[in-house]
Write an enzyme that holds these catalytic residues in place. Structure first.
Site, short mmCIF file in Angstrom:
data_model
loop_
_atom_site.label_atom_id
_atom_site.label_comp_id
_atom_site.label_asym_id
_atom_site.label_seq_id
_atom_site.Cartn_x
_atom_site.Cartn_y
_atom_site.Cartn_z
CG ASP A 1 -8.56 -11.75 2.11
OD1 ASP A 1 -8.37 -10.64 1.56
OD2 ASP A 1 -8.37 -11.86 3.26
CE LYS B 1 -1.84 -11.41 8.91
NZ LYS B 1 -2.71 -12.64 9.15
CG ASP C 1 -8.51 -6.66 1.27
OD1 ASP C 1 -9.31 -6.73 2.17
OD2 ASP C 1 -7.03 -6.62 1.52
#
Length: 1109
Positions: A801, A870, A1029
């Protein structure tokens, strides 16, 4: 003696020495010119020099031959005279013998002097001949070298020439690949850095097109060296160099790669016979247009009530089908009458399918309606699209396309099948095109208003026709028929919309009958054979069902027009990537499926992502309001009722989604299947089947594994362990070695989870991704218990990742050293966590404010964590505003039980401000690029155009944000008004264009990186799929994928991406008759002020362990 003979002798030497392939002069001309001297000639000076040289050589031959002749003639003459002189006295000669002998001696002396002179001349001429031979040999070698194809450009840059010279010294074999690869990077950058003046557009474009076509044709006929030669010759000339384009360099590089680096692309693991059989199954499924799947809901016992409910439903459906056919015939006649009166109507669309097919489609729609109903607009659009899809499939069946497809597909399978004898190694798209069969004509989609109007007409037929006896609703009811569907209005998101809602009695009848089958459209189910390769914007994926290459809102045509106008070669990278992703074969992880079904058929487990059944939904308050209830009490009850209804709707939606996914998984349990892919307008790829794919939740991903297994090899087991620790989320800031050691420490828990997942220690349930962690535990258990773990064949996909991938692209674009270090573009011993870094920066700002007496800063002490910031940090890259960021932080703060809730609003405002300030400090280059992109988009939208660009892989992109165009469809049970934001005739939506450009541009870059990685992994024989991604492959192949991933990221960002974008936007929006307007002038100034870049060295990415990990 014959001069001709001498000339032929000289000519023989001449043909032996003349450079191969260069025609020489006639021998006679050379000999005569050597004897008689110079003559006037129209030859070039170079040719005259060569003829002069040949004159000397031929003269030398003549003189040598003449000397030998004279010597021979003299000897014979002396012998004759001696004989004659001996006979003179006898013949009465007047000359005495002594005198004759003296004359002979005198002649012999004269001859000796002549011979000496000739010998001297001979030595001189031999020396000159040797010198001439050396000179001619040198010139012949030079001419031969000139006739060879050049592989090195005559460079205008001394620095570039020195670089190539250095390569030549270190790689004496054939340095063309590295040289041209460097040219591919350096030459376009040098060209783009200069201001391109307006050249003769028609003439310049024509020359570019001819040169590109020439290079591509050379590659096609296996004349890559010639194409290379022409390219470097053009590059070495200043004027021609300006016309060179990136596709020209790409064409030659691709030609060399195919010629000198032959590859064997991976094949399917199934035999040709098996693949042909699977094709036949898929073809039958698509010709039927629907697939019936058994439901995984717990089957009830066959009671009398259940059997009676099923019998009642069956009788109603037979009656409804007949009634629907009758009403459809009447509707068709009414529409035909309208057409005969000269008014456009739906009559031709109602003729595309039979009444029986229409009625079956309507009954299938009725069966799938949720209890809370569905909006009429949405239902009408779905019906219209399904009719179009079925019409396309039927047209293909009637036009003999199916037979042609079968023949062509069987030939195509020879490329994919295992152990195939096909010697040619091509990409699937290339092989499909090489088969030579013309493609079927493209079926243009219907306009959105037509789709909605047709669907609305059929939905109204369904409402008016489908009825049931009243006694099914009430036991004491009469046999009077009552509607099964009701048209009601409801508020959704503060808008009033029309809804078609089933009668509660019908919902209850369905629940009592508990039918055990579900029906899906063929295009909603994974394929049973490899998909068709994508060869054009409208050809690929399913065998018969129409599929868009670029998914978009219905009614949006601008993307399709851009794709069709794009040169086919520009799309090859995207087409090949989608084909490669679709060719990955999958299978169901049966052990995980069994465990999920066990929980699903019980009461679910929302904590693990298994939705609970409707019986577990909260019950609304029962009974009537007490008399004299206060307004506050009434309001509280209404809020509670609304909350219960909302929760029930959400639970039903989640339960239905899980039911579809698990039913399809059970249906495909023992099958191999494929997921065809397409892309969105930014180039991001998605699987076409919506219900069962690897882009879903943790549960959906855990159900899938590769159909083809590969041995773990020496390091595969280590990668499985590291992947498991990544899934737990426990060691995100630890090194790979520490994660591996942690996996070994908890091996007992891993094996316990694999053996006793629901009754043991349940260690796996504490992971961030519990179901994937459990699947990985099971794979590790099988590997460690194998006799040879390295030989264990693993089907499990291991993920790598990106580390906040959006910020990685921004840092690479701006060469931002500080930002690059924060997102792991720089090698480090430990992974850098940008979220923790931002949290620490925010905490530092909070402490400073707390010391100055700011109350909210003091209240937030101890509550600023990675989790709180986050989501905002992750989404700020993709254009989240301060308002959206505040809502995200507010949600996180409300999840903290010990945080004083009265400060939530003020604290969220404070934190979002500090998060943005921290990002500005940590990623200054990122924010500068983001502002430049947003402001450029705003100015472009003010000129009346939507923002366009082309991705590095050649995909044309246009943002589909326009002012809504209202479309009104009158009549019937409700007049429908819907917005068509994809109408290009409307003005662009300035705010959406501005806010959408930065995230959409970054998404187009991450899709380009993924596509490059996919193509190069495919070239190396790897199985590769991605979730944007997040890249997946076998455990044994993770190191190779990691290397390719980093190399392609560096290659992508080695291009002058921002300058290319600036140049494209200038040419697209700042040229033409509008170029003198004030707005265009401001736009031009903005586009030319490309943000300056830092000094970060991209090559460091190749050595970064945690770039993708």
């Amino acid at each position: 003696m014959s001069a001709l003979r001498w000339g032929c002798g000289a000519a023989g030497l001449r043909w032996a020495l003349w450079p191969a392939g260069r025609p020489g002069l006639l021998a006679e001309e050379g000999a005569l010119r050597g004897i008689w001297g110079r003559r006037r000639s129209s030859a070039s000076p170079c040719e005259q020099d060569h003829r002069k040289d040949w004159g000397h050589a031929e003269l030398l031959e003549v003189l040598e031959t003449r000397a030998r002749q004279l010597q021979a003639d003299y000897v014979s003459e002396v012998a004759e005279k001696r004989v004659d002189m001996a006979r003179l006295p006898e013949a009465g000669s007047d000359q005495p013998p002594r005198k004759a002998q003296a004359g002979a001696e005198a002649a012999l002396g004269l001859s000796g002097r002549w011979a000496q002179k000739l010998d001297k001349e001979k030595r001189v001429m031999q020396k000159r001949k040797q010198q001439l031979e050396v000179k001619l040999q040198q010139r012949a070698e030079q001419r031969a070298q000139k006739q060879q194809l050049r592989v090195e450009p005559r460079l205008l840059s001394g620095q570039l020439a020195a670089r190539l010279q250095q390569w030549r010294l270190h790689a004496p074999g054939s340095p063309w690949e590295e040289q041209l690869a460097w040219l591919l990077q350096e030459a376009p950058r040098r060209l783009h850095s200069k201001e391109q003046g307006p050249m003769d557009s028609m003439r310049g474009e024509g020359q570019q097109q001819r040169l590109l076509a020439f290079l591509q044709c050379c590659v096609l006929v296996d004349q890559v060296a010639l194409a290379h030669h022409v390219l470097v010759m053009q590059h070495g000339r200043a004027r021609q160099q300006r016309r060179l384009t990136l596709p020209m360099y790409n064409a030659v590089l691709l030609g060399w790669a195919r010629k000198d680096c032959p590859v064997s692309y991976p094949r399917q693991h199934l035999s040709l016979k098996t693949l042909k059989s699977l094709f036949q199954e898929q073809l039958r499924m698509e010709m039927a247009t629907t697939v019936t799947v058994a439901s995984v809901e717990k089957a009830p016992s066959l009671t009398t009530e259940l059997m009676q409910a099923r019998k009642t439903l069956q009788g109603l459906r037979v009656r409804w089908e007949a009634e629907l056919c009758r009403v459809l015939r009447e509707t068709k006649a009414r529409e035909a009458h309208a057409a005969h009166e000269g008014r456009p109507s739906l009559f031709p669309y109602l003729c595309l399918l039979s009444e029986g097919e229409f009625s079956g489609l309507l009954l299938q729609t009725l069966q799938a309606l949720p209890p809370q109903g569905e909006s009429l607009l949405s239902l009408a659009q779905q019906l219209g699209l399904r009719i179009f899809n079925r019409h396309v499939v039927q047209r293909k069946q009637l036009s003999e396309e199916v037979r042609a497809l079968e023949q062509r597909y069987f030939k195509y399978l020879r490329l994919l099948a295992s152990h195939s004898q096909l010697a040619v190694s091509r990409l699937p798209r290339q092989h499909w095109e090489a088969l030579g069969v013309p493609e079927a004509p493209y079926e243009q989609p219907w306009p959105l208003p037509v789709v909605v109007q047709l669907g609305k007409q059929l939905a109204e037929v369904l409402v008016q026709t489908v009825k049931m006896p009243g006694h099914l609703a009430e036991r004491q009811g009469s046999c009077k028929l009552i509607p099964v569907l009701y048209h009601v209005y409801s508020f959704r998101s503060f808008r009033q919309i029309g809804i078609l809602k089933p009668h509660p009695a019908f919902v209850q009848l369905l629940a009592t009958a508990a039918e055990c089958t579900m029906t899906f459209e063929a295009a909603e189910v994974p394929m049973l054979c490899p998909p068709l390769p994508w060869t054009s914007p409208h050809s690929g994926a399913f065998l018969l069902s129409p599929t868009k290459l670029m998914r978009s809102m219905e009614g949006t045509t601008q993307h399709q027009r851009l794709l069709e106008a794009c040169p086919p070669t520009e799309l090859h990278g995207a087409l090949d990537t989608l084909t490669q992703l679709g060719n990955c074969a999958w299978r169901v992880n049966g052990r995980v499926l069994d465990l999920v079904l066990k929980l699903f058929t019980a009461k679910g487990c929302p904590r693990l992502g298994v939705p609970a059944p409707p019986s577990e939904a909260p019950r609304p308050p029962q009974g009537r309001l007490p008399q004299g209830a206060s307004p506050e009490h009434k309001a509280a009850l209404r809020r509670e009722l609304a909350r219960c209804l909302k929760v029930a709707r959400e639970m039903h939606s989640l339960r239905t989604d899980a039911l579809y996914r698990l039913s399809l998984a059970q249906h495909l349990r023992h099958r191999v299947f494929w997921l065809p892919h397409n892309m969105d307008f930014r180039g991001r790829t998605y699987p076409c089947p919506p219900h069962f794919n690897h882009l879903g939740s943790d549960l959906a991903r855990a159900l899938l594994e590769f159909a083809e297994g590969r041995p773990l090899g020496p390091h595969g087991l280590d990668w499985l362990k590291v992947h498991l620790v990544n899934l737990t989320g426990l060691k995100k800031r630890e090194s790979l070695q520490a994660r591996l050691a942690f996996a070994d420490e908890v091996m007992k828990d891993i094996l316990d989870s694999a053996d006793w997942p629901l009754t043991g220690g349940k260690w796996w349930m504490e992971a961030d991704e519990p179901w994937q962690a459990l699947a990985c535990c099971m794979e590790i258990a099988q590997a460690v218990r194998a006799h040879d773990p390295a030989a264990h064949v693993s089907h499990f996909p291991v993920h790598q990742d990106g580390s906040c991938n959006g910020l990685q692209h921004y840092a690479a674009l701006g060469r931002d050293s500080v930002g690059a270090a924060s997102v792991n573009l720089v090698p480090s011993d430990l992974p850098q966590d940008v979220y923790s870094g931002v949290a620490m920066q925010v905490e530092m700002f909070r402490r400073q404010d707390a010391k100055q007496g700011v109350q909210v800063a003091q209240v937030l002490e101890g509550f600023i964590s990675r989790k709180v910031v986050k989501q905002t940090v992750m989404t700020v890259v993709y254009g989240v505003t301060r308002y959206g960021g505040r809502l995200q932080i507010e949600k996180r703060l409300r999840e903290l039980s010990d945080f004083p809730q009265e400060f939530v609003w003020e604290a969220s405002h404070y934190l979002v401000r500090q998060v943005f300030n921290s990002l500005q400090e940590m990623f200054s280059g990122t924010r500068a690029i983001q502002r430049w992109l947003a402001e450029s988009a705003r100015l472009i939208a003010h000129t009346g155009s939507a923002v366009e660009w082309v991705t590095p892989l050649g995909i044309p992109v246009i943002q589909p944000y326009h002012q809504d165009a209202k479309v009104l469809i009158n009549g019937g049970i409700q007049s429908l008004t819907f917005s068509n934001s994809g109408d290009t005739s409307q003005k662009p939506n300035i705010l959406k264009q501005k806010n959408g450009f930065p995230p959409n541009f970054i998404h187009s870059l991450d899709s380009s990186h993924m596509m490059l990685t996919a193509l190069h992994c495919y070239r190396k024989g790897l199985t590769f799929v991605s979730v944007h991604d997040c890249f997946w492959t076998h455990a044994a192949d993770v190191p190779i994928m990691n290397q390719v991933c980093r190399e392609q990221f560096v290659r992508l960002h080695s291009q002058p991406i921002l300058h290319d974008l600036s140049r494209f936007l200038v040419e697209r929006f700042c040229s033409g008759p509008k170029s003198k307007k004030a707005r265009v002038t401001r736009l031009l100034d903005m586009l030319l002020s490309v943000p300056k870049t830092g000094a970060f060295n991209l090559e460091q990415v190749k050595r970064s362990t945690y770039f993708f990990s």
